[in-house]
Design an enzyme around this catalytic site. Structure first.
Site, PDB file in Angstrom:
ATOM      1  CD  GLU B  29       2.466 -27.648 -63.954  1.00 56.62           C
ATOM      2  OE1 GLU B  29       2.962 -27.910 -62.557  1.00 56.62           O
ATOM      3  OE2 GLU B  29       2.301 -26.867 -64.521  1.00 56.62           O
ATOM      4  CG  LEU B  58       0.417 -25.141 -62.670  1.00 55.05           C
ATOM      5  CD1 LEU B  58      -0.637 -23.460 -63.588  1.00 55.05           C
ATOM      6  CD2 LEU B  58       1.156 -24.167 -61.709  1.00 55.05           C
ATOM      7  CB  ALA B  59       0.132 -28.205 -57.149  1.00 57.24           C
ATOM      8  CD  GLU B  60       5.157 -26.669 -60.465  1.00 58.65           C
ATOM      9  OE1 GLU B  60       4.369 -26.219 -59.817  1.00 58.65           O
ATOM     10  OE2 GLU B  60       4.784 -26.096 -61.775  1.00 58.65           O
ATOM     11  CD  GLN B  82       3.491 -27.501 -67.654  1.00 58.64           C
ATOM     12  OE1 GLN B  82       3.350 -26.146 -67.572  1.00 58.64           O
ATOM     13  NE2 GLN B  82       2.641 -28.082 -68.351  1.00 58.64           N
ATOM     14  CB  ALA B  84      15.010 -28.396 -65.082  1.00 57.55           C
ATOM     15  CB  ILE B  87      11.847 -29.069 -60.027  1.00 56.99           C
ATOM     16  CG1 ILE B  87      12.020 -30.659 -59.903  1.00 56.99           C
ATOM     17  CG2 ILE B  87      13.731 -28.384 -59.663  1.00 56.99           C
ATOM     18  CD1 ILE B  87      12.667 -31.944 -60.426  1.00 56.99           C
ATOM     19  N   PRO B  89       9.183 -26.388 -55.678  1.00 56.26           N
ATOM     20  CG  PRO B  89       7.114 -25.135 -56.951  1.00 56.26           C
ATOM     21  CD  PRO B  89       8.933 -25.292 -56.802  1.00 56.26           C
ATOM     22  CG  HIS B 129      10.277 -21.297 -69.075  1.00 53.70           C
ATOM     23  ND1 HIS B 129       9.966 -19.393 -68.368  1.00 53.70           N
ATOM     24  CD2 HIS B 129       8.478 -21.307 -69.759  1.00 53.70           C
ATOM     25  CE1 HIS B 129       8.982 -19.501 -68.700  1.00 53.70           C
ATOM     26  NE2 HIS B 129       8.104 -20.985 -68.967  1.00 53.70           N
TER      27      HIS B 129
END
Lengths: 328, 328
Positions: B29, B58-60, B82, B84, B87, B89, B129
């Site tokens: 992303e 935006l789709a891990e 972006q 950890a 992660i 998904p 985050h």
């Protein structure tokens, strides 16, 4: 797209019968306790697999879900190695590690069966990205069941293929049941192709093409439909096609099948893809009956030889357990 | 040698690997036009183009899975997550596909890819985050995991990761991105994956750490040396999987005491395995309890800076733990 000639049609017939006999023999071996774990048969869906794979060119890729024996056989994987894998032998496709659901062969660009529903869809997008990145004339055929269209992978993968204009044919094998749950009970759209419409309308006409709903019990219709889809994918971008087919056996061995009636199964069985194609060939070509009979016998012998090969093959060793964890 | 920040070292590594090998590409992303959420890929989009520094939706799970598919097909993807924290998904794709494919196919396919993700607290990012996620993935054989603590290692390990034939996860201490500076040579080099490093010599006890906690540990070791005359040996784990047991055990055999510092929750964190290995394999050398200083077992790193400080090990807390263990 040239119309298939007689020998090609006979080869498709041979493949379909091979799949049927292979699967029937697997079911027997399972009942005898020689095949363990879980076993998902492709019986009833032979026309879809054979017709779709026949439309691929040598450089194209194919990837599928866990019901993968038929696709592996259609793509030409070695029957002996397949049967040995079913029995968990060292001579199997993956030496007994992967088992029935994870058949694969790099040379044939068969990227495998995948055990997690929908999990292989974004991998197909990745393989297609490689082809696009290297400007190679290659298409990825990604098969999935109707059940996979309800999981997030499906939507992310379709979206990505549309945004990146990837050369993928998404082929939904709609056999009407995700395990024991009918499409109507699990999916907001009962015509799966409708789901592709959400990704069809990008800027400048870019996006996913909504393909036809093909007669998945007709091998020639499948071949024609997927051939067109491949042409679309290589020149324009992704396309989703639906095959209307039917699983004549349970989801896996030991499925009591309370979710459908015997009458329904019998109806589809009577209109099964192999008998229908056999009748077509007999109508189309005079005196072909004896050729078909001899193909039937050859296939029986081939499957029997594979069983013998598998049974005489060594078991994996303890050392095999710990091999291939990391590439050195 | 020029001095650079940790994030600049990572950027240089990606720049050089993109330059070296056409098969290398970056996706994630905002990695392209924006240059990354932390600016790790800044300038690479302009230099290598949208085909090689690929902005993704935006789709891990897709970001990782597309990387897996491309890697299977021969590419060398670098996939950026972006944070950890995002992660999960992709968890299925990482542990069920990336880690498993080589084993499952008995060596037929491998997955040469890199997954980069900034991890850890200390920037007020709050619950989603700030997470440390390494233990989840360290539990899955088939993956390699590196966590650099300084610019030299960051560049050298990332370059080695891109060239590795296995899936390598690179967790980057985001708190240290611009805080940690160090010299990086002008010439080409890599840091081998699989080696830990003794970064400070001492006889009284060994402190094991990685990433941001290693940076803090060196500060703590200096504090106790000056204030208390305690001489710590410090081991920077650097590669969590596969673990360099030789370096880890040799230091413990010398000092007989171990303090393991990690930022993740204490229970079943990476340090728990280190402690188990030390007690299993070097019991005769043990001269005190194997201690762990880690995050408390609360579900996340809270937002308020006061609570974040309670959560995170700091140089002062590490110094305190060192003094306690030295006095044992």
């Amino acid at each position: 797209m040239a119309a298939p000639n007689k020998e090609t049609l006979l080869d498709w017939y041979r493949q379909m019968v091979l799949i049927r006999r292979f699967e029937e023999r697997c079911a027997e071996l399972y009942q005898q306790g020689l095949i363990g774990g879980f076993l998902h048969l492709y019986i009833g869906q032979e026309a879809t697999g054979v017709g779709a794979v026949a439309a691929l060119r040598e450089q194209d890729h194919v990837i599928t879900a866990y019901r993968d024996h038929g696709i592996a056989l259609a793509r030409g994987l070695d029957v002996n190695a397949l049967m040995a894998e079913m029995l968990g032998k060292a001579t199997g496709v993956s030496g007994g590690k992967g088992g029935s659901m994870h058949l694969a062969n790099r040379d044939l660009r068969f990227w495998g069966g995948y055990g997690i529903v929908g999990g292989h869809l974004p991998l197909a997008a990745g393989i297609a990205l490689k082809a696009k990145y290297n400007e190679e004339d290659e298409v990825v055929l990604c098969l999935m069941g109707d059940g996979a269209t309800n999981i997030g992978y499906f939507h992310e993968s379709l979206n990505l293929s549309a945004v990146w204009e990837l050369p993928v044919v998404w082929l939904v094998e709609n056999n009407q049941y995700g395990m024991g749950t009918s499409v109507a009970r699990a999916s907001g759209a009962t015509e799966i192709v409708q789901k592709a419409m959400a990704y069809c309308c990008g800027p400048d006409g870019r996006g996913m093409a909504v393909g036809p709903r093909l007669d998945g019990m007709d091998v020639i219709a499948m071949y024609d439909g997927i051939s067109e889809a491949i042409e679309h994918a290589r020149t324009k971008g992704p396309i989703l096609v639906e095959s209307l087919t039917y699983r004549l056996e349970g989801h896996s061995m030991g499925d009591p099948q309370r979710y459908r009636t015997k009458e329904e199964v019998e109806e589809f069985s009577a209109a099964g893809p192999i008998g229908r194609f056999r009748n077509h060939l007999i109508e189309k070509y005079k005196n072909i009956g004896s050729r078909l009979d001899s193909i039937d016998q050859e296939v029986l012998d081939e499957v029997e030889a594979a069983v013998e090969f598998a049974q005489n093959s060594p078991d994996p060793t303890f050392e095999d357990l710990t091999s291939h964890v990391y590439v050195d | 040698m020029p001095e650079v920040t940790l994030i600049e070292a990572l950027r240089q590594a990606m720049d050089e690997e993109l330059e070296r090998d056409d098969r290398v590409f970056i996706t994630g992303e905002d990695v392209g036009q924006r240059g990354g959420v932390f600016r790790a890929t800044v300038g690479l989009f302009e230099k290598y183009g949208a085909e090689r520094v690929i902005d993704s939706p935006l789709a891990e799970l897709s970001i990782v899975a597309v990387g897996i598919g491309a890697a299977l097909a021969g590419m060398r993807p670098i996939c950026e997550i972006q944070f950890a924290d995002y992660i999960f998904p992709a968890f299925n794709q990482i542990v069920n596909e990336a880690a498993l494919v080589y084993y499952r196919t008995n060596g037929e396919y491998n997955v040469p890819m890199v997954i980069r993700a900034p991890y850890g607290g200390g920037i007020g990012g709050g619950l989603y985050h700030s997470q440390s996620v390494e233990a989840f993935f360290a539990h899955a054989p088939g993956l390699k995991i590196v966590i650099p603590s300084n610019p030299y290692d960051a560049k050298g390990l990332l370059k080695a990761a891109v060239r590795d034939p296995n899936p390598v996860m690179v967790f980057e201490p985001k708190k240290g991105y611009r805080l940690i500076r160090g010299e990086v040579p002008d010439h080409e080099y890599t840091v081998p994956i699989g080696l830990s490093e003794v970064t400070r010599k001492g006889d009284d006890l060994t402190v094991y750490a990685y990433g941001m906690m290693h940076y803090y540990t060196l500060q703590a070791a200096e504090m106790v040396a000056q204030q208390d005359g305690i001489q710590c040996e410090v081991v920077d784990i650097r590669t969590l999987v596969p673990l360099d047991k030789e370096t880890v055990l040799n230091s413990f055999k010398k000092t007989g005491k171990a303090l393991i510092v990690y930022e993740d929750n204490r229970f079943l964190g990476y340090g728990a395995e280190l402690a188990a290995i030390l007690s299993d394999e070097a019991f005769e050398y043990m001269d005190g309890p194997i201690r762990r200083l880690a995050g408390p077992d609360v579900p996340g790193v809270p937002f308020a800076h006061t609570m974040q400080d309670f959560f995170m090990p700091s140089p002062e807390k590490i110094a305190h733990a060192i003094r306690e263990l030295a006095a044992y």
